[in-house]
Write a protein that holds these residues in place. Structure first.
Motif, PDB file in Angstrom:
ATOM      1  N   LEU A  41       1.007  -6.351   5.876  1.00 33.48           N
ATOM      2  CA  LEU A  41      -0.045  -5.397   5.868  1.00 33.48           C
ATOM      3  C   LEU A  41       0.278  -4.090   6.665  1.00 33.48           C
ATOM      4  N   GLU A  42       1.299  -4.123   7.226  1.00 33.01           N
ATOM      5  CA  GLU A  42       1.618  -3.034   8.268  1.00 33.01           C
ATOM      6  C   GLU A  42       1.759  -1.832   7.655  1.00 33.01           C
ATOM      7  N   MET A  43       0.925  -0.778   7.881  1.00 34.62           N
ATOM      8  CA  MET A  43       1.093   0.582   7.562  1.00 34.62           C
ATOM      9  C   MET A  43       0.523   0.786   5.912  1.00 34.62           C
ATOM     10  N   LEU A  44      -0.631  -0.124   5.648  1.00 34.53           N
ATOM     11  CA  LEU A  44      -0.943  -0.124   4.407  1.00 34.53           C
ATOM     12  C   LEU A  44      -2.350   0.159   4.253  1.00 34.53           C
ATOM     13  N   THR A  45      -2.815   0.996   3.606  1.00 32.39           N
ATOM     14  CA  THR A  45      -4.375   1.374   3.869  1.00 32.39           C
ATOM     15  C   THR A  45      -5.140   0.295   2.887  1.00 32.39           C
ATOM     16  N   ALA A  93      -9.733   8.616   3.516  1.00 39.20           N
ATOM     17  CA  ALA A  93     -10.876   9.447   2.559  1.00 39.20           C
ATOM     18  C   ALA A  93     -10.453   9.735   1.407  1.00 39.20           C
ATOM     19  N   ALA A  94      -9.109   9.974   1.088  1.00 40.49           N
ATOM     20  CA  ALA A  94      -8.681  10.145  -0.335  1.00 40.49           C
ATOM     21  C   ALA A  94      -8.511   8.727  -1.330  1.00 40.49           C
ATOM     22  N   GLY A  95      -8.704   7.852  -0.398  1.00 39.30           N
ATOM     23  CA  GLY A  95      -8.485   6.655  -1.473  1.00 39.30           C
ATOM     24  C   GLY A  95      -6.961   6.528  -1.745  1.00 39.30           C
ATOM     25  N   ALA A  96      -6.102   7.033  -0.780  1.00 41.87           N
ATOM     26  CA  ALA A  96      -4.744   6.985  -1.354  1.00 41.87           C
ATOM     27  C   ALA A  96      -3.778   5.601  -0.879  1.00 41.87           C
ATOM     28  N   LEU A  97      -2.919   5.116  -1.608  1.00 44.23           N
ATOM     29  CA  LEU A  97      -2.421   3.962  -1.325  1.00 44.23           C
ATOM     30  C   LEU A  97      -1.019   3.952  -0.512  1.00 44.23           C
ATOM     31  N   SER A  98      -0.862   5.018   0.189  1.00 44.52           N
ATOM     32  CA  SER A  98       0.257   5.270   1.175  1.00 44.52           C
ATOM     33  C   SER A  98      -0.100   6.481   2.193  1.00 44.52           C
ATOM     34  N   VAL A  99       0.681   6.145   3.191  1.00 45.41           N
ATOM     35  CA  VAL A  99       0.784   7.189   4.313  1.00 45.41           C
ATOM     36  C   VAL A  99       2.085   7.607   4.479  1.00 45.41           C
ATOM     37  N   PRO A 100       2.412   9.024   4.700  1.00 44.25           N
ATOM     38  CA  PRO A 100       3.737   9.281   4.993  1.00 44.25           C
ATOM     39  C   PRO A 100       4.343   9.189   6.501  1.00 44.25           C
ATOM     40  N   VAL A 115      -4.343  10.089  12.356  1.00 46.99           N
ATOM     41  CA  VAL A 115      -4.586  11.342  11.514  1.00 46.99           C
ATOM     42  C   VAL A 115      -4.497  11.118  10.118  1.00 46.99           C
ATOM     43  N   GLU A 116      -3.112  10.504   9.639  1.00 43.91           N
ATOM     44  CA  GLU A 116      -2.638  10.205   8.462  1.00 43.91           C
ATOM     45  C   GLU A 116      -3.863   9.223   7.707  1.00 43.91           C
ATOM     46  N   PHE A 117      -3.931   8.185   8.513  1.00 43.35           N
ATOM     47  CA  PHE A 117      -4.826   7.200   7.952  1.00 43.35           C
ATOM     48  C   PHE A 117      -6.135   7.454   7.380  1.00 43.35           C
ATOM     49  N   GLN A 118      -6.795   8.436   8.337  1.00 42.60           N
ATOM     50  CA  GLN A 118      -8.090   9.140   8.153  1.00 42.60           C
ATOM     51  C   GLN A 118      -8.116   9.849   6.921  1.00 42.60           C
ATOM     52  N   LEU A 119      -7.172  10.510   6.790  1.00 45.55           N
ATOM     53  CA  LEU A 119      -6.943  11.392   5.490  1.00 45.55           C
ATOM     54  C   LEU A 119      -6.726  10.617   4.422  1.00 45.55           C
TER      55      LEU A 119
END
Length: 269
Positions: free
Chosen positions: A151-155, A62-69, A55-59
């Motif tokens: 690369l773990e947990m990187l968008t 979509a937003a072009g974010a550099l991180s996930v919580p 879920v977090e990676f999909q969001l």
């Protein structure tokens, strides 16, 4: 031990029980691989239900974010609420199989999201009287997800921004052979998938088996069993959460019958 492998033989195979999709064609004149002398009667593979990280990676993508919580280890990521519903649907599908096809042996990645999928699906199937409540699950680290190292947990955006050299090397090498620093390539995952398959065949010959794993693990399972080329592998669609893929024993070999089926998830989705 005989080589693990089978071919699609250019036949048509079910995708979700309602329509069919063309299987990759084996070149004319190619010989079939030696079959296994003993294999499971049915081998079913599924990816875990939707996880909170999915879920977090999909969001983020979509937003072009550099991180996930996400602060926990990849191994500790749980299912989302929707993922739990998908696992219940998987259990109902399991219970609805013909009795001789219902898995009595379950092999599972030890990651939290796969373990939760196994627990929920098993409880659902057992609650419907389809499998014993006491059915045990075998956890095997060889079924774990692909390790991505640095690369773990990187968008995707973060990889391009923080590791442009690795992003370029990944594009050049391709997913099958690209190994990030500290991580694994798809080919590395295929090696451990082949290893666990040998144990499954040795310990569960003649019985229906369920493997609960991850997207890359299930992809490499098909790559190994169906002897796909790199081109055929890359052309496959992503493995969906709680989708079902099934191979059936035929003349001592595992033949593909269902791939990435999601018809059973309609109520969950």
């Amino acid at each position: 031990m005989a080589e693990l492998g089978t071919t699609l033989n250019g036949q048509h195979h079910h995708t979700d029980g309602r329509h069919r999709t063309a299987a990759p064609h084996r070149p004319a004149g190619a010989t079939a691989a030696p079959g296994l002398s003993s294999v499971p009667s049915v081998l079913i593979a599924t990816r875990h239900g939707e996880s909170t990280a999915n879920v977090e990676f999909q969001l983020a993508e979509a937003a072009g974010a550099l991180s996930v919580p996400i602060s926990c280890r990849d191994a500790d990521i749980p299912l989302s609420m929707h993922g739990q519903q998908q696992a219940q649907a998987l259990g109902r599908w399991w219970a609805g199989l013909p009795s001789h096809d219902r898995p009595r042996s379950v092999w599972c990645s030890p990651y939290v999201r796969t373990a939760e999928t196994a627990r929920i699906a098993l409880a659902q199937a057992a609650g419907l009287g389809a499998v014993p409540v006491s059915l045990s699950v075998r956890y095997d680290e060889r079924l774990r997800d692909r390790e991505l190292g640095v690369l773990e947990m990187l968008t995707r955006a973060a990889i391009e921004a923080e590791h442009p050299g690795e992003a370029a090397r990944r594009r050049k090498m391709g997913e099958l052979y690209y190994r990030p620093p500290g991580g694994e390539s798809w080919a590395d995952v295929a090696l451990r998938v082949r290893s666990v398959l040998r144990d499954v065949c040795a310990e569960d010959a003649g019985r229906p088996v369920l493997l609960i794993a991850h997207d890359c693990t299930v992809l490499m399972l098909r790559y190994a069993l169906d002897r796909l080329s790199e081109e055929q592998l890359i052309a496959l669609e992503p493995v969906r959460n709680c989708s079902t893929s099934l191979w059936r024993a035929e003349a001592g070999r595992l033949r593909p019958e269902l791939w990435n089926g999601t018809g059973h998830l309609e109520r969950a989705d």
